[in-house]
Design a protein around this motif. Sequence first.
Motif, short mmCIF file in Angstrom:
data_model
loop_
_atom_site.label_atom_id
_atom_site.label_comp_id
_atom_site.label_asym_id
_atom_site.label_seq_id
_atom_site.Cartn_x
_atom_site.Cartn_y
_atom_site.Cartn_z
N TRP A 176 0.66 -1.09 -0.05
CA TRP A 176 -0.04 0.04 -0.14
C TRP A 176 0.94 1.41 0.10
O TRP A 176 0.42 2.22 -0.81
CB TRP A 176 -0.98 -0.02 1.11
N VAL A 177 2.01 1.26 0.80
CA VAL A 177 2.83 2.39 0.95
C VAL A 177 3.46 2.58 -0.57
O VAL A 177 3.32 3.95 -1.11
CB VAL A 177 3.90 2.24 1.88
N ARG A 178 4.01 1.59 -1.11
CA ARG A 178 4.41 1.87 -2.63
C ARG A 178 3.35 2.55 -3.77
O ARG A 178 3.60 3.23 -4.37
CB ARG A 178 5.09 0.53 -3.08
N ALA A 179 2.33 1.67 -3.39
CA ALA A 179 1.12 2.37 -4.52
C ALA A 179 0.93 3.69 -4.22
O ALA A 179 0.73 4.59 -4.93
CB ALA A 179 0.14 1.41 -4.23
N GLU A 180 0.74 4.26 -3.08
CA GLU A 180 0.60 5.53 -2.42
C GLU A 180 1.59 6.58 -2.89
O GLU A 180 1.28 7.55 -3.41
CB GLU A 180 0.38 5.73 -0.94
N LEU A 181 2.67 6.15 -2.95
CA LEU A 181 3.72 7.15 -3.25
C LEU A 181 4.32 6.95 -4.78
O LEU A 181 5.09 7.66 -4.95
CB LEU A 181 5.10 6.78 -2.48
#
Length: 300
Positions: A176-181
């Motif tokens: 999720w963090v990777r997708a958000e950024l």
Amino acid sequence: MHRRSLLRAALVASLLLLLSAPARAADTRLRVVASFSVLGDMVKSVGGDHIALTTLVGPDGDAHVFEPTPADAKAVAAADVVFVNGLGLEGWMVRLIESSGYRGPVVAASDGVKSRTMEENGATVTDPHAWQDLGNGRLYVANVAAGLAAADPADAEAYRAAAAAYSAAIAVKDAWVRAELKDVPSGQRRIITSHDAFGYFGAAYGVTFLAPVGVSTEAEPSAAGMARLIAQMRSTGIKVVFFENMASPKLVATLAGEAGARVGGTLFSDALSPPGGPADTYLKMFDNNVPELKAAMLGM
Ligand SMILES: [Zn+2]
């Protein structure tokens, strides 16, 4: 007479109940100490109802500089197993364990992490903030599960199962963090914080963090260091400076004023929020921090 003897019998019965109460309520759970709140949440997630947990540095507390109380020494002395971050985060822990007389296992949750170093006042120091990379978080959980199982083999299977489920949730958060950024342009991936707590986060998720204080909050920022950072902020167009929940807000306010930047929201780096707050678990720390960081970078 009859009534009086009944009363006496009732009194004796309740006295016996009182006397037996402490024995029946005796806590047979594994006694566990965790050094600080982020690690405490991980230990709780794996240990569940099988452990009685004491966390030394609580919500919004600074794990770099901590003055243990006699109650902390007592908790350590009575522990079956003690968990620390390691990597030099809890310098005070060595003396606390010594003075408590504790002889049991001390498990470093960061064991096996590929550690980062950085320059601080001309010296090379180890960066202890490894939990800010969720990949490392999964390693922490594996170490915690192994430490609990070794101290309490009867519940090893429960620890293993809880750790597997928790580790899967951490992997989901990492994705999720990777997708958000993903959509933040490379030229805008820069953030200012009060102390250097996000080196592992930056390396894992591709963000450069700048801070006036090094990896420990013990150091005071030098005037030259502040001036250099302000010049850097002006030349790179960094417009937002973040507070950290456990650090002094004064430094960040000064930086923002000098560089014509605004103060962003609060990042949780070394401690969770109190229960019910925006970052009262390890995973919710990322739920709070990532949108704050993303908005600041996209607004540059
Ligand atoms: Zn720190």
